[in-house]
Design an enzyme around this catalytic site. Structure first.
Site, PDB file in Angstrom:
ATOM      1  CB  THR A  41      -1.100  -0.326   1.151  1.00 12.57           C
ATOM      2  OG1 THR A  41      -1.894  -1.403   1.735  1.00 12.57           O
ATOM      3  CG2 THR A  41      -2.138   1.071   1.047  1.00 12.57           C
ATOM      4  CG  LEU A  42       4.213   1.700  -1.898  1.00 14.23           C
ATOM      5  CD1 LEU A  42       4.945   1.610  -3.142  1.00 14.23           C
ATOM      6  CD2 LEU A  42       4.787   2.121  -0.672  1.00 14.23           C
TER       7      LEU A  42
END
Ligand code: 0X9
Ligand code: ZN
Length: 698
Positions: A41-42
């Site tokens: 999850t960026l």
């Protein structure tokens, strides 16, 4: 195809060029790991906004709304973001919903494992919090954060606990916590509520949370008015869901209007005010001095086409709407919006259509009580034109003539009057105090104070001060009932009048008949003035006052900042034993009993109300005019920083505000009271002064 194009990938998660789309369930021999795809999850995808947490007496409450935003799209409207962990702990989350689901499943599994052990132990909120801080910090250290903020709450050893952990493992605990946008706009509300009442009940906490959720709903573009709360007490954990806050967007159409009228009004003020020349001081202070013609070469502001609309607000929403409307400086409110009194609003012709339309939309029937206030102002000018410049009974004396009258009167009654300048106004004009005594050389008696013209446009109040000085001086020691009254009043007390507390503002009413404040120059130079009746150190900065320079209720930069307020404070202190402070204003036909600054009644309220009732009975007996007596916030509106409250707080027992003729919304002309009513107004008000003198022990 791979042979043709080598191992270079064109794009991920889709068919290779020339290949067919592979439906879910298709077993691909090329694993994601083989093509270098590591999913982290960026950037969050579906997110939830703020979470609020608040400790109350014996427990905690955690709240989160039910919206899942897909980017900016309010896509999912039934997502749960609070979770019961066990009977003593709950969590709430902000941020990425998928990461939360992952964490949720891990926690659930651990709780099940705990239960299987069946050893009587379970996660305490503090141990859960501690473990989660490690998880989040560890994930962050592996460049694989869980994109969430968690709020952990519960009850441990009978004590409420609340903790915060964000996606990089920053953690703290506190009795009030807000994440996301709530950290900016709900956290201060929660903190204030907790500091004021750390032992609040669950019901109080729920109410506060609902208030904050409403604020968030109005202010945060990624939020919903449907929310859930987790409540943890010693008796267990409960999820309440869904709760729907009552909200109303009917004022939304005002937002455009607000920006419009504020900007326009600012520029209007700018062009109008620039032409004002300050009138010059009079030089001769001798008996028989020539009264000046106050109509100097002033550029008078025309109110052509301005109408007065009278409305009655019936709910909080309408009050909110009126408050918003009031922000525009060209919209002049004659009363602060209130649920208990009509509000008369002066509207310029350019805004009439728009405002009438929005009043209708708000379902607020309005009555046009003045079709064109300029006509009224012009009529007043006709009424006083040609009147003797020292005739206080039929004429409104402008600043120069007002001063002259005081000089003359003090000279011709030098044994009864002591005229003293108690300070200078912002523009350097004298603030006069008239002490009327049976004999000025006698020892001091207990004092009665009467203050007039704190608000410049309330012309009738100046007349009442001058008229009372006139009656007292000409009737003292005479026979007959009036003589008896004046004699009693002066034998018992010394009377101190401040007939023109706001000389700068009063003088400026020649240019702008409806000017209220003093003339302090503010940072926004087109918006000068401080409302002197908001400047005193009586809950300064509180209800019914504004920090906006352009507002008619601008409270000033700090408590007692204005020289006019300072002068009066010093004078009252010097007078010593002050029994009564009567602050004379107009209009609405009221007598207000302290306090005004909040819904707090003075400890001796009932006694003051009774004395006030009797005084207003005396007033009514003169001309049959009815004045309502009561607590300001109950019968008018709350207003902080008032002179009468200041003196009440500082030991002056009988402290009141008068609102003279006419009554509000009555179809009359408000501040522009016909000159024919000067005489009856003086007589009736004087009768009430006598009644106060009669009732108040010396
Ligand atoms: O707002 C004020 O300062 C006073 N009314 S006025 O229309 N003359 O401006 C009222 C002051 C006292 N207020 C209350 N007791 N609410
Ligand atoms: Zn006033």
């Amino acid at each position: 195809m791979e042979a043709t194009f080598g191992s270079t990938e064109f794009w991920r998660n889709g068919p290779q060029p020339g290949a067919l789309y592979k439906f879910p369930g298709h077993v691909n021999t090329t694993q994601a790991s083989q093509i270098g795809a590591a999913k982290r999850t960026l950037a969050p995808t579906v997110t939830g906004t703020s979470v609020l947490g608040l400790c109350f007496d014996g427990g905690v409450i955690i709240a989160a709304d039910m919206l899942g935003s897909y980017g900016a799209l309010a896509r999912y409207r039934n997502l749960s973001r609070v979770m019961k962990v066990n009977d003593s702990a709950a969590i709430g989350i902000s941020g990425d919903y998928a990461d939360y689901q992952f964490m949720k499943s891990v926690i659930e599994q651990r709780v099940i494992d705990e239960e299987c052990l069946n050893d009587g132990f379970q996660y305490t909120p503090k141990s859960l919090f501690s473990w989660m801080t490690r998880v989040l910090y560890n994930r962050r250290s592996n460049f694989n954060p869980l994109w969430n903020t968690f709020i952990v709450g519960g009850v441990q050893n009978g004590e409420p606990f609340l903790g915060y952990i964000d996606k990089i493992g920053v953690a703290y605990n506190d009795p009030t916590i807000a994440s996301g946008y709530g950290a900016y706009i709900a956290a201060p509300l929660l903190r204030d509520a907790f500091e004021a009442n750390p032992k609040m009940s669950l019901a109080e906490a729920e109410k506060k949370i609902d208030e904050c959720m409403k604020v968030l709903y109005y202010r945060d573009a990624r939020s919903l008015n449907k929310y859930e709360v987790a409540i943890v007490t010693k008796d267990g954990t409960m999820i309440k869901s869904p709760i729907v806050s009552e909200t109303n967007w009917e004022v939304a159409h005002m937002i455009k209007h607000f920006a419009l009228c504020f900007g326009q009004a600012l520029s209007l003020e700018l062009s109008g005010m620039a032409t004002v020349a300050a009138p010059m001081l009079l030089s001769v202070l001798l008996i028989g001095a020539v009264y000046a013609n106050p109509e100097n070469s002033q550029a008078r502001k025309s109110f052509k086409g301005y109408q007065v609309l009278s409305v009655r607000a019936e709910n909080e929403m309408q009050i909110e709407y009126l408050n918003l409307l009031q922000q525009g400086p060209e919209i002049d409110f004659f009363q602060i919006p209130s649920l208990v009194q009509r509000t008369d609003i002066l509207v310029p012709p350019t805004k009439l259509k728009e405002i009438k339309k929005s009043l209708r939309k708000m379902r607020m029937p309005y009555e046009v009580i003045n079709q064109d206030i300029e006509t009224t102002i012009e009529r007043e000018r006709q009424q006083i034109r040609g009147k003797a410049a020292n005739d206080i009974w039929t004429n409104y004396l402008m600043w120069e003539n007002f001063e002259l009258w005081l000089q003359e009167r003090s000279q011709s009654y030098s044994n009864m009057i002591q005229l003293k300048s108690i300070g200078k106004s912002r523009e350097g004009k004298d603030i006069w105090q008239v002490k009327v005594a049976a004999n000025v050389n006698d020892a001091k008696k207990p004092a009665m104070y009467v203050e007039c013209l704190a608000h410049a446009r309330e012309w009738i109040t100046g007349s009442v001060c001058l008229g009372s000085i006139d009656i007292l001086t000409t009737n003292y020691g005479k026979s007959g009932s009036l003589g008896d009254q004046a004699t009693l009043m002066l034998n018992k007390f010394d009377w101190y009048f401040i007939p023109m507390m706001n000389p700068d503002g009063y003088n400026f009413t020649k240019v702008n008949r409806l000017w209220r404040k003093n003339r302090k120059s503010n940072v926004v130079s087109s918006c000068p003035g401080v409302d002197l009746n908001r400047n005193f150190a009586a809950d300064w900065g509180g209800a019914g006052s504004s920090s906006n320079w352009c507002s008619d209720t601008y409270r000033g930069d700090s408590a007692n900042s204005e020289p006019e307020a300072q002068a009066v404070i010093a004078a009252v202190a010097e007078a010593g034993d002050v029994r009564s402070y009567l602050s004379i204003h107009s209009y609405s036909q009221l007598l207000l009993v302290p306090h005004a600054y909040a819904a707090i009644k003075a400890p001796d309220y009932n006694e003051l109300k009774n004395v006030g009732d009797i005084a207003m009975l005396a007033l009514r007996q003169v001309n049959g005019v009815n004045f309502q007596v009561g607590h300001g916030p109950e019968i008018l509106y709350a207003a902080s920083g008032g002179a009468f409250d200041y003196f009440k707080l500082n030991g002056v027992k009988y402290s009141y505000v008068y609102e003279l003729r006419p009554s509000s919304g009555s179809g009359t002309d408000g501040f522009i009271l016909p000159a024919s009513q000067i005489d009856p107004s003086i007589w009736e008000t004087f009768a009430s002064f006598f009644s106060f003198a009669d009732q108040i022990p010396a």
